[in-house]
Design an enzyme around this catalytic site. Structure first.
Site, PDB file in Angstrom:
ATOM      1  N   HIS A  99       0.885  -1.286   0.027  1.00  0.00           N
ATOM      2  CA  HIS A  99       0.017   0.042   0.047  1.00  0.00           C
ATOM      3  C   HIS A  99       0.925   1.177  -0.071  1.00  0.00           C
ATOM      4  O   HIS A  99       2.006   1.181   0.580  1.00  0.00           O
ATOM      5  CB  HIS A  99      -0.681   0.118   1.298  1.00  0.00           C
ATOM      6  CG  HIS A  99      -1.641  -1.048   1.745  1.00  0.00           C
ATOM      7  ND1 HIS A  99      -1.156  -2.155   2.304  1.00  0.00           N
ATOM      8  CD2 HIS A  99      -3.012  -1.377   1.351  1.00  0.00           C
ATOM      9  CE1 HIS A  99      -2.363  -3.086   2.568  1.00  0.00           C
ATOM     10  NE2 HIS A  99      -3.226  -2.363   2.032  1.00  0.00           N
ATOM     11  N   ASP A 102       2.517   2.161   3.412  1.00  0.00           N
ATOM     12  CA  ASP A 102       3.559   1.139   3.758  1.00  0.00           C
ATOM     13  C   ASP A 102       4.745   1.557   3.498  1.00  0.00           C
ATOM     14  O   ASP A 102       5.802   1.262   4.199  1.00  0.00           O
ATOM     15  CB  ASP A 102       3.419  -0.204   3.049  1.00  0.00           C
ATOM     16  CG  ASP A 102       2.144  -0.820   3.093  1.00  0.00           C
ATOM     17  OD1 ASP A 102       1.102  -0.550   4.119  1.00  0.00           O
ATOM     18  OD2 ASP A 102       1.459  -1.727   2.436  1.00  0.00           O
TER      19      ASP A 102
HETATM   20  C1  XUL Z   1      -7.314  -6.531   4.622  1.00  0.00           C
HETATM   21  C2  XUL Z   1      -6.303  -6.878   3.404  1.00  0.00           C
HETATM   22  C3  XUL Z   1      -5.787  -5.785   2.931  1.00  0.00           C
HETATM   23  C4  XUL Z   1      -5.660  -5.797   1.475  1.00  0.00           C
HETATM   24  C5  XUL Z   1      -4.972  -4.982   0.869  1.00  0.00           C
HETATM   25  O1  XUL Z   1      -7.840  -7.624   5.364  1.00  0.00           O
HETATM   26  O2  XUL Z   1      -6.586  -8.118   3.080  1.00  0.00           O
HETATM   27  O3  XUL Z   1      -4.333  -5.915   3.449  1.00  0.00           O
HETATM   28  O4  XUL Z   1      -5.042  -6.922   0.815  1.00  0.00           O
HETATM   29  O5  XUL Z   1      -5.496  -3.719   1.282  1.00  0.00           O
END
Ligand code: XUL
Ligand code: CO
Length: 437
Positions: A99, A102
């Site tokens: 993300h 991150d």
């Molecule tokens: C949350 C989840 C996230 C997604 C990406 O449950 O799985 O980390 O994978 O936003």
């Protein structure tokens, strides 16, 4: 500088190995059904759990001991990039995922945040020049910042919607810059707590508009990644709109988005929705929308998303059965959206966790390929539906009959020759397969 001195390189040593830093089943070069394990499994490391996460949970502070703990802000972000690429090399990861927040800290304005992102993206890009590890997907975190408390693309406030859109725009640009194979949308806050304060129609219309704008912008900048929706029924919201594959499929069709998206299916999200992992994979596969997988597992004794590293061979086998039947994952992969337990706070645990997950899916792959080669289960299925291959059954399947004709057929049936479903025989055979690799 080295962050993980204790390990040089994790390699395949075979099932008898006692070396905790070796693969016992994952042999990247070994061919299964004509393709290498590496090419089929396409493992990804989740940046957020492995480099950004600190082991905190709703009841307690972080426990993780990391060599970048003494740093803050951009210095810490840079150290994490160095550590990440060292880890990717040592664990032999073909892919990683992240993300936006991150990889770089948020500034006080979006302008500042984007500047931080640009600097770290450039650093990642330069590491990628000499690394084999590619970007499986990136995404915008539109759920952590308090401004997303009422949603992002489904927020009740237009300014928040604009901020979410701007973050997605930046995410698409970063994805293009780093050559991402996919771009993920996980709507953690796209849902509601109570319908009494919610305009569901407006929220869903707005979410669809956002997705259309994202498609248009990706096209405009020449970013050809596969778009993926990651369904999850709840947590953090009480009801999440992308509840499961079937619900999200209907949303995509309703808004004319079906040709632009596939699914990123997460094992623990499937079980939260009351489905098995393989159910979600099958549902997506049947409509040609199985895109990628967030490989983890939940805990049946806990009711939330524990994001554990996958070790359940039964589940990995049934998942790989669906994935092989799908002809693989295409541009997708198996991203370990999984975190070490809070009590596993040493950097060593990061290696043990990934080795466990990579070996578990390698076993699943080998067993599933055998199951497919033998056609044992396929022939059970073929036999079970064989009345649809001739006579009235063939007419039903080809759409060449009517209620009148079916009534004429039914009126004279005095005995239906039903066969056993053989559930126990099937499960026993599955255990034989599991023990055969
Ligand atoms: C949350 C989840 C996230 C997604 C990406 O449950 O799985 O980390 O994978 O936003
Ligand atoms: Co996920």
């Amino acid at each position: 500088m080295s962050y993980f001195d204790q390990v040089s390189k994790v390699t395949y040593e075979g099932r008898e190995s006692n070396n905790p830093y070796a693969f016992k089943f994952y042999n990247p070069e070994e061919k299964i059904g004509g393709k290498t394990m590496e090419d089929i499994l396409r493992y990804g490391v989740a940046y957020w759990h492995t480099f950004t996460g600190d082991g905190s949970d709703p009841f307690g502070a972080g426990t993780a001991k990391r060599p970048w703990d003494h740093l803050t802000g951009m210095d810490q972000a840079k150290a994490r990039v160095e550590a990440a690429f060292e880890f990717f090399e040592k664990i032999d990861a073909p892919f990683f995922c992240f993300h936006d927040i991150d990889i770089a800290p948020e500034g006080t304005t979006m302008r500042e945040t984007n500047k931080n992102l640009d600097e770290i993206t450039a650093m990642i890009q330069s590491y990628m020049k000499t690394s084999k590890t590619k970007l499986l997907w990136n995404t915008a975190n539109n759920f952590t910042n308090p401004r997303f408390t009422h949603g992002a693309g489904t927020s009740s406030h237009a300014d928040v919607y604009a901020i979410a859109a701007a973050k997605i725009k930046k995410g698409l640009e970063i994805g293009k810059e780093l050559g991402a194979e996919n771009y993920v949308f996980w709507g953690g806050r796209e849902g509601y707590e109570t319908l009494l304060n919610t305009n569901m129609k407006l929220e869903l219309d707005n979410l669809a508009r956002l997705y259309h704008m994202a498609i248009d912008y990706a096209r405009e900048i020449g970013f050809d990644a596969q778009f993926l929706i990651e369904p999850k029924p709840k947590e953090p919201t009480t009801h999440q709109y992308d509840f499961d594959v079937a619900t999200a499929t209907s949303f995509l069709y309703q808004y004319g988005l079906q040709d632009h998206f596939k699914f990123n299916i997460e094992a623990n999200h499937a079980t939260l929705a009351g489905h098995s992992f393989e159910h979600e994979l099958r549902t997506a596969r049947e409509s040609g929308m199985l895109g990628s997988v967030d490989a983890n597992q939940g805990d049946l004794l806990l009711g939330w998303d524990t994001d554990e590293f996958p070790t359940d061979l039964y589940a990995t086998t049934l998942a790989m059965y669906e994935i092989l039947k799908n002809g693989g994952l295409g541009r997708g992969g198996l991203n370990f959206d999984a975190k070490v337990r809070r009590g596993s706070f040493e950097t060593d645990d990061l290696f043990h966790a990934h080795i466990a997950g990579m070996d578990a899916f390698a076993v699943g792959l080998k067993v599933a390929q055998k199951m497919i080669d033998d056609k044992f289960f396929e022939s059970i299925v073929d036999k079970r539906y064989e009345t649809f291959t001739t006579g009235i059954g063939e007419k039903i399947v080809s759409g060449k009959t009517s209620l009148k004709e079916l009534e004429a057929h039914a009126l004279d049936i005095d005995n239906v020759d039903l066969q056993s479903g053989q559930l126990e025989k099937i499960k026993a055979r599955m255990n034989q397969y599991l023990l055969s690799v």
